[in-house]
Write an enzyme that holds these catalytic residues in place. Structure first.
Site, PDB file in Angstrom:
ATOM      1  N   GLU A  24       0.832  -1.210   0.000  1.00 46.00           N
ATOM      2  CA  GLU A  24       0.000   0.000   0.000  1.00 46.00           C
ATOM      3  C   GLU A  24       0.864   1.258   0.000  1.00 46.00           C
ATOM      4  OE1 GLU A  24      -1.302   1.806   3.509  1.00 46.00           O
ATOM      5  OE2 GLU A  24      -1.095  -0.005   4.722  1.00 46.00           O
ATOM      6  N   LYS A 158      -3.793  -2.274  14.767  1.00 51.01           N
ATOM      7  CA  LYS A 158      -2.937  -1.309  15.471  1.00 51.01           C
ATOM      8  C   LYS A 158      -3.389  -1.164  16.912  1.00 51.01           C
ATOM      9  CE  LYS A 158      -2.109   1.549  11.419  1.00 51.01           C
ATOM     10  NZ  LYS A 158      -3.377   1.338  10.700  1.00 51.01           N
TER      11      LYS A 158
END
Ligand code: PSU
Ligand code: MN
Length: 304
Positions: A24, A158
Protein backbone atom coordinates in the site's frame (compact mmCIF):
# COMPACT_ATOMS: atom_id res chain seq x y z
CA UNK A 1 -12.27 -3.07 -17.03
CA UNK A 2 -10.29 -0.07 -15.86
CA UNK A 3 -6.79 0.39 -17.29
CA UNK A 4 -4.01 -0.55 -14.90
CA UNK A 5 -0.61 1.07 -15.19
CA UNK A 6 1.94 -1.68 -14.56
CA UNK A 7 5.54 -0.72 -13.76
CA UNK A 8 8.15 -2.38 -16.03
CA UNK A 9 9.20 -4.71 -13.17
CA UNK A 10 5.61 -5.81 -12.49
CA UNK A 11 4.77 -6.19 -16.20
CA UNK A 12 7.78 -8.45 -16.62
CA UNK A 13 6.86 -10.52 -13.55
CA UNK A 14 3.31 -10.97 -14.84
CA UNK A 15 4.55 -12.10 -18.24
CA UNK A 16 6.87 -14.62 -16.57
CA UNK A 17 4.23 -15.81 -14.08
CA UNK A 18 6.36 -14.82 -11.08
CA UNK A 19 4.81 -14.38 -7.61
CA UNK A 20 3.72 -10.82 -6.78
CA UNK A 21 3.11 -9.07 -3.46
CA UNK A 22 1.01 -5.89 -3.32
CA UNK A 23 2.07 -3.01 -1.05
CA UNK A 24 0.00 0.00 0.00
CA UNK A 25 1.00 3.65 -0.20
CA UNK A 26 -0.91 5.33 2.65
CA UNK A 27 1.75 4.01 5.02
CA UNK A 28 4.23 6.09 2.95
CA UNK A 29 2.21 9.32 2.74
CA UNK A 30 0.29 9.27 6.03
CA UNK A 31 1.93 6.63 8.21
CA UNK A 32 5.60 7.65 8.39
CA UNK A 33 7.56 10.92 8.20
CA UNK A 34 9.94 11.77 5.34
CA UNK A 35 12.62 10.47 4.71
CA UNK A 36 12.03 7.28 6.71
CA UNK A 37 8.86 6.71 4.65
CA UNK A 38 10.67 6.40 1.32
CA UNK A 39 13.64 4.55 2.81
CA UNK A 40 11.23 2.01 4.32
CA UNK A 41 9.22 1.68 1.10
CA UNK A 42 12.40 0.89 -0.84
CA UNK A 43 13.73 -1.45 1.85
CA UNK A 44 10.43 -3.38 1.97
CA UNK A 45 10.39 -3.78 -1.82
CA UNK A 46 13.94 -5.14 -1.61
CA UNK A 47 12.95 -7.57 1.19
CA UNK A 48 10.27 -8.98 -1.12
CA UNK A 49 12.74 -9.41 -3.99
CA UNK A 50 15.24 -11.12 -1.68
CA UNK A 51 12.49 -13.51 -0.58
CA UNK A 52 11.88 -14.52 -4.21
CA UNK A 53 8.81 -12.47 -5.14
CA UNK A 54 8.14 -9.17 -6.92
CA UNK A 55 6.79 -6.07 -5.10
CA UNK A 56 3.89 -4.06 -6.53
CA UNK A 57 3.41 -0.79 -4.65
CA UNK A 58 -0.02 0.63 -5.46
CA UNK A 59 -1.10 4.28 -5.81
CA UNK A 60 -3.24 6.56 -7.95
CA UNK A 61 -1.04 9.05 -9.86
CA UNK A 62 -2.70 11.74 -11.98
CA UNK A 63 -5.79 9.63 -12.59
CA UNK A 64 -4.02 6.34 -13.34
CA UNK A 65 -4.14 3.30 -11.07
CA UNK A 66 -0.52 2.19 -10.77
CA UNK A 67 0.45 -1.38 -9.93
CA UNK A 68 4.14 -1.05 -9.13
CA UNK A 69 5.90 2.31 -8.92
CA UNK A 70 9.25 3.30 -10.41
CA UNK A 71 11.94 4.70 -8.06
CA UNK A 72 11.09 8.17 -9.27
CA UNK A 73 7.33 7.81 -8.73
CA UNK A 74 7.89 6.39 -5.25
CA UNK A 75 10.20 9.25 -4.37
CA UNK A 76 7.77 11.91 -5.63
CA UNK A 77 4.86 10.38 -3.72
CA UNK A 78 6.89 10.19 -0.50
CA UNK A 79 7.85 13.89 -0.72
CA UNK A 80 4.45 15.18 -1.80
CA UNK A 81 2.27 17.01 0.70
CA UNK A 82 -1.52 16.98 0.81
CA UNK A 83 -1.81 13.65 -1.03
CA UNK A 84 -5.34 12.20 -0.69
CA UNK A 85 -5.80 9.09 1.47
CA UNK A 86 -7.98 6.83 -0.65
CA UNK A 87 -10.32 4.12 0.49
CA UNK A 88 -13.23 2.28 -1.20
CA UNK A 89 -15.47 5.36 -1.01
CA UNK A 90 -13.25 7.83 -2.86
CA UNK A 91 -10.80 5.87 -5.02
CA UNK A 92 -12.95 5.92 -8.17
CA UNK A 93 -13.74 9.62 -7.72
CA UNK A 94 -10.01 10.40 -7.52
CA UNK A 95 -9.25 8.38 -10.67
CA UNK A 96 -12.18 9.97 -12.56
CA UNK A 97 -10.98 13.47 -11.62
CA UNK A 98 -7.38 12.76 -12.70
CA UNK A 99 -6.17 13.12 -9.12
CA UNK A 100 -3.35 11.63 -7.10
CA UNK A 101 -3.84 9.60 -3.94
CA UNK A 102 -2.32 6.97 -1.70
CA UNK A 103 -4.18 3.71 -1.17
CA UNK A 104 -5.20 2.41 2.25
CA UNK A 105 -5.57 -1.29 3.03
CA UNK A 106 -9.12 -1.25 1.60
CA UNK A 107 -8.15 0.54 -1.63
CA UNK A 108 -5.00 -1.56 -2.08
CA UNK A 109 -7.05 -4.76 -1.75
CA UNK A 110 -9.40 -3.51 -4.50
CA UNK A 111 -6.43 -2.72 -6.78
CA UNK A 112 -4.65 -6.01 -6.00
CA UNK A 113 -7.75 -7.96 -6.95
CA UNK A 114 -8.07 -6.06 -10.25
CA UNK A 115 -4.41 -6.92 -10.97
CA UNK A 116 -4.81 -10.58 -10.02
CA UNK A 117 -2.49 -10.30 -6.99
CA UNK A 118 -3.54 -12.56 -4.12
CA UNK A 119 -1.28 -11.37 -1.29
CA UNK A 120 -0.65 -7.95 0.20
CA UNK A 121 1.71 -6.85 2.98
CA UNK A 122 1.12 -3.87 5.28
CA UNK A 123 1.83 -2.79 8.86
CA UNK A 124 -1.49 -2.88 10.64
CA UNK A 125 -5.06 -2.78 9.40
CA UNK A 126 -7.58 -0.15 10.39
CA UNK A 127 -10.33 -1.32 12.75
CA UNK A 128 -12.76 -0.24 15.43
CA UNK A 129 -11.44 2.87 17.19
CA UNK A 130 -11.60 3.27 20.95
CA UNK A 131 -14.79 5.21 21.73
CA UNK A 132 -16.47 3.86 18.57
CA UNK A 133 -19.67 3.47 20.60
CA UNK A 134 -20.04 7.25 20.36
CA UNK A 135 -17.88 8.19 17.34
CA UNK A 136 -18.92 5.24 15.10
CA UNK A 137 -15.32 5.29 13.77
CA UNK A 138 -14.84 1.87 12.20
CA UNK A 139 -12.32 1.52 9.36
CA UNK A 140 -13.52 0.58 5.90
CA UNK A 141 -10.64 -1.94 5.93
CA UNK A 142 -12.86 -4.38 7.85
CA UNK A 143 -15.69 -4.36 5.27
CA UNK A 144 -13.12 -4.76 2.53
CA UNK A 145 -11.69 -7.86 4.15
CA UNK A 146 -15.23 -9.23 4.12
CA UNK A 147 -15.70 -8.77 0.38
CA UNK A 148 -12.39 -8.77 -1.53
CA UNK A 149 -10.43 -12.02 -1.89
CA UNK A 150 -6.91 -10.90 -0.94
CA UNK A 151 -4.77 -12.29 1.90
CA UNK A 152 -3.52 -9.33 3.96
CA UNK A 153 -0.35 -9.85 6.01
CA UNK A 154 -0.32 -7.43 8.96
CA UNK A 155 1.13 -7.32 12.46
CA UNK A 156 -2.42 -7.39 13.84
CA UNK A 157 -4.78 -4.49 14.45
CA UNK A 158 -2.94 -1.31 15.47
CA UNK A 159 -2.75 -0.97 19.25
CA UNK A 160 -4.44 2.45 18.99
CA UNK A 161 -7.67 0.55 18.24
CA UNK A 162 -10.18 -1.23 20.41
CA UNK A 163 -8.79 -4.67 19.63
CA UNK A 164 -11.56 -6.80 21.22
CA UNK A 165 -14.23 -4.86 19.29
CA UNK A 166 -12.18 -5.13 16.09
CA UNK A 167 -12.05 -8.91 16.52
CA UNK A 168 -15.79 -9.06 17.14
CA UNK A 169 -16.55 -7.15 13.95
CA UNK A 170 -14.18 -9.35 11.94
CA UNK A 171 -15.96 -12.40 13.31
CA UNK A 172 -19.36 -10.96 12.39
CA UNK A 173 -18.11 -10.24 8.87
CA UNK A 174 -16.76 -13.77 8.49
CA UNK A 175 -13.12 -12.75 8.09
CA UNK A 176 -10.56 -15.40 9.06
CA UNK A 177 -8.08 -13.89 11.54
CA UNK A 178 -4.93 -16.01 11.56
CA UNK A 179 -2.14 -15.58 14.10
CA UNK A 180 1.10 -16.70 12.50
CA UNK A 181 3.13 -19.17 14.57
CA UNK A 182 1.49 -18.45 17.94
CA UNK A 183 -1.86 -18.65 19.72
CA UNK A 184 -2.15 -15.07 20.92
CA UNK A 185 -3.27 -12.25 18.64
CA UNK A 186 -0.33 -9.91 17.90
CA UNK A 187 -1.00 -6.22 18.60
CA UNK A 188 1.16 -4.31 16.10
CA UNK A 189 4.02 -2.84 18.21
CA UNK A 190 3.72 -5.77 20.67
CA UNK A 191 4.16 -9.42 19.65
CA UNK A 192 1.23 -10.64 21.68
CA UNK A 193 -1.94 -9.48 23.39
CA UNK A 194 -4.11 -11.07 26.05
CA UNK A 195 -6.55 -12.16 23.35
CA UNK A 196 -6.42 -15.55 21.67
CA UNK A 197 -6.50 -15.41 17.87
CA UNK A 198 -9.43 -17.26 16.29
CA UNK A 199 -7.08 -19.24 14.00
CA UNK A 200 -3.41 -20.18 14.04
CA UNK A 201 -1.19 -21.26 11.14
CA UNK A 202 2.49 -22.14 11.23
CA UNK A 203 3.61 -22.13 7.61
CA UNK A 204 3.19 -19.99 4.48
CA UNK A 205 1.96 -23.06 2.62
CA UNK A 206 -0.92 -23.43 5.06
CA UNK A 207 -1.98 -19.79 4.62
CA UNK A 208 -1.79 -20.19 0.82
CA UNK A 209 -3.83 -23.42 0.96
CA UNK A 210 -6.55 -21.72 3.02
CA UNK A 211 -6.61 -18.80 0.55
CA UNK A 212 -7.07 -21.19 -2.37
CA UNK A 213 -9.66 -23.28 -0.59
CA UNK A 214 -11.74 -20.14 -0.02
CA UNK A 215 -11.48 -19.37 -3.76
CA UNK A 216 -12.63 -22.88 -4.68
CA UNK A 217 -15.57 -22.47 -2.31
CA UNK A 218 -16.44 -19.18 -4.02
CA UNK A 219 -16.32 -17.36 -0.71
CA UNK A 220 -16.07 -13.61 -1.07
CA UNK A 221 -13.58 -11.81 1.14
CA UNK A 222 -9.99 -12.21 2.16
CA UNK A 223 -7.93 -13.46 5.06
CA UNK A 224 -6.20 -11.41 7.73
CA UNK A 225 -2.83 -12.78 8.81
CA UNK A 226 -1.49 -11.31 12.07
CA UNK A 227 2.26 -11.84 12.06
CA UNK A 228 3.98 -10.98 15.38
CA UNK A 229 6.65 -8.28 15.32
CA UNK A 230 10.11 -9.86 15.94
CA UNK A 231 10.82 -9.97 19.71
CA UNK A 232 13.94 -7.78 19.39
CA UNK A 233 11.90 -4.92 17.93
CA UNK A 234 8.72 -4.97 20.02
CA UNK A 235 7.56 -2.35 22.51
CA UNK A 236 5.84 -3.70 25.62
CA UNK A 237 2.10 -3.03 25.68
CA UNK A 238 2.41 -1.57 29.23
CA UNK A 239 4.96 0.98 28.01
CA UNK A 240 2.74 2.08 25.17
CA UNK A 241 -0.64 2.13 26.91
CA UNK A 242 -0.23 5.55 28.65
CA UNK A 243 1.30 7.06 25.50
CA UNK A 244 -1.59 5.85 23.35
CA UNK A 245 -4.04 7.20 25.95
CA UNK A 246 -2.34 10.61 25.88
CA UNK A 247 -2.36 10.76 22.06
CA UNK A 248 -6.01 9.76 22.07
CA UNK A 249 -6.94 12.46 24.60
CA UNK A 250 -5.14 15.08 22.49
CA UNK A 251 -6.96 13.90 19.35
CA UNK A 252 -10.27 14.33 21.14
CA UNK A 253 -9.38 17.79 22.53
CA UNK A 254 -8.40 18.97 19.10
CA UNK A 255 -11.49 17.54 17.40
CA UNK A 256 -9.48 15.27 15.08
CA UNK A 257 -11.98 13.10 13.20
CA UNK A 258 -12.54 10.75 10.25
CA UNK A 259 -9.50 10.08 8.03
CA UNK A 260 -7.17 12.20 10.13
CA UNK A 261 -7.47 10.11 13.31
CA UNK A 262 -5.02 7.31 12.46
CA UNK A 263 -2.30 9.57 10.93
CA UNK A 264 -2.57 11.97 13.91
CA UNK A 265 -2.24 9.18 16.47
CA UNK A 266 0.71 7.54 14.69
CA UNK A 267 2.53 10.89 14.45
CA UNK A 268 1.93 11.77 18.14
CA UNK A 269 3.02 8.29 19.30
CA UNK A 270 6.18 8.71 17.19
CA UNK A 271 6.91 12.01 18.97
CA UNK A 272 6.05 10.73 22.44
CA UNK A 273 8.22 7.61 22.08
CA UNK A 274 11.05 9.71 20.58
CA UNK A 275 11.02 7.67 17.41
CA UNK A 276 10.86 4.23 18.99
CA UNK A 277 7.38 3.50 17.61
CA UNK A 278 8.62 4.23 14.08
CA UNK A 279 11.62 1.89 14.45
CA UNK A 280 9.24 -0.87 15.54
CA UNK A 281 6.79 -0.02 12.74
CA UNK A 282 9.55 -0.35 10.13
CA UNK A 283 10.69 -3.70 11.57
CA UNK A 284 7.18 -5.15 11.56
CA UNK A 285 6.41 -4.06 7.99
CA UNK A 286 9.63 -5.69 6.76
CA UNK A 287 8.77 -8.86 8.66
CA UNK A 288 5.31 -8.90 7.06
CA UNK A 289 6.75 -8.33 3.59
CA UNK A 290 9.02 -11.37 3.93
CA UNK A 291 6.13 -13.59 5.04
CA UNK A 292 3.87 -12.27 2.28
CA UNK A 293 6.54 -13.14 -0.30
CA UNK A 294 6.71 -16.70 1.02
CA UNK A 295 2.92 -17.02 0.87
CA UNK A 296 2.88 -15.62 -2.69
CA UNK A 297 5.46 -18.23 -3.70
CA UNK A 298 3.18 -21.01 -2.39
CA UNK A 299 0.07 -19.82 -4.27
CA UNK A 300 -0.76 -21.98 -7.25
CA UNK A 301 1.27 -24.83 -5.82
CA UNK A 302 -1.16 -26.31 -3.30
CA UNK A 303 -3.10 -29.43 -4.23
CA UNK A 304 -6.77 -28.82 -5.16
N1 PSU B 1 -0.09 0.23 8.62
C1 PSU B 1 0.89 1.03 9.14
N2 PSU B 1 0.72 2.38 9.03
C2 PSU B 1 -0.37 2.95 8.42
C3 PSU B 1 -1.39 2.10 7.87
C4 PSU B 1 -1.19 0.74 8.00
O1 PSU B 1 1.88 0.55 9.70
O2 PSU B 1 -0.48 4.18 8.35
C5 PSU B 1 -2.61 2.72 7.19
C6 PSU B 1 -3.31 1.74 6.22
O3 PSU B 1 -3.39 2.36 4.95
C7 PSU B 1 -4.69 1.55 6.81
C8 PSU B 1 -4.92 2.88 7.43
O4 PSU B 1 -5.65 1.20 5.83
O5 PSU B 1 -3.66 3.12 8.09
C9 PSU B 1 -6.10 2.87 8.39
O6 PSU B 1 -6.72 4.11 8.34
P1 PSU B 1 -8.18 4.30 8.98
O7 PSU B 1 -8.02 3.95 10.42
O8 PSU B 1 -8.48 5.78 8.77
O9 PSU B 1 -9.11 3.43 8.23
MN1 MN C 1 -11.85 5.92 10.55
Amino acid sequence: MIDLQFSPEVAEARAAGRPLVALESTIITHGMPFPQNVETARRVEQDIREAGAVPATIAVLEGALHIGLTENQLDRLARAEDVAKLSRADMAACIAAGGTGATTVAATMIAARLAGIGVFATGGIGGVHKGAETSFDISADLQELAQTPVTVVSAGPKAILDIPKTLEVLETLGVPVIAYGQDSLPAFWSASSDLAAPLRMDSPARVAAAHETRARMDLPGGQLVANPIPAADEIAAETLAPIIAQAQAEAEDRGIAAKSVTPFLLQRIFELTEGESLTANIALVRNNARLAAEIARCLGKTAP
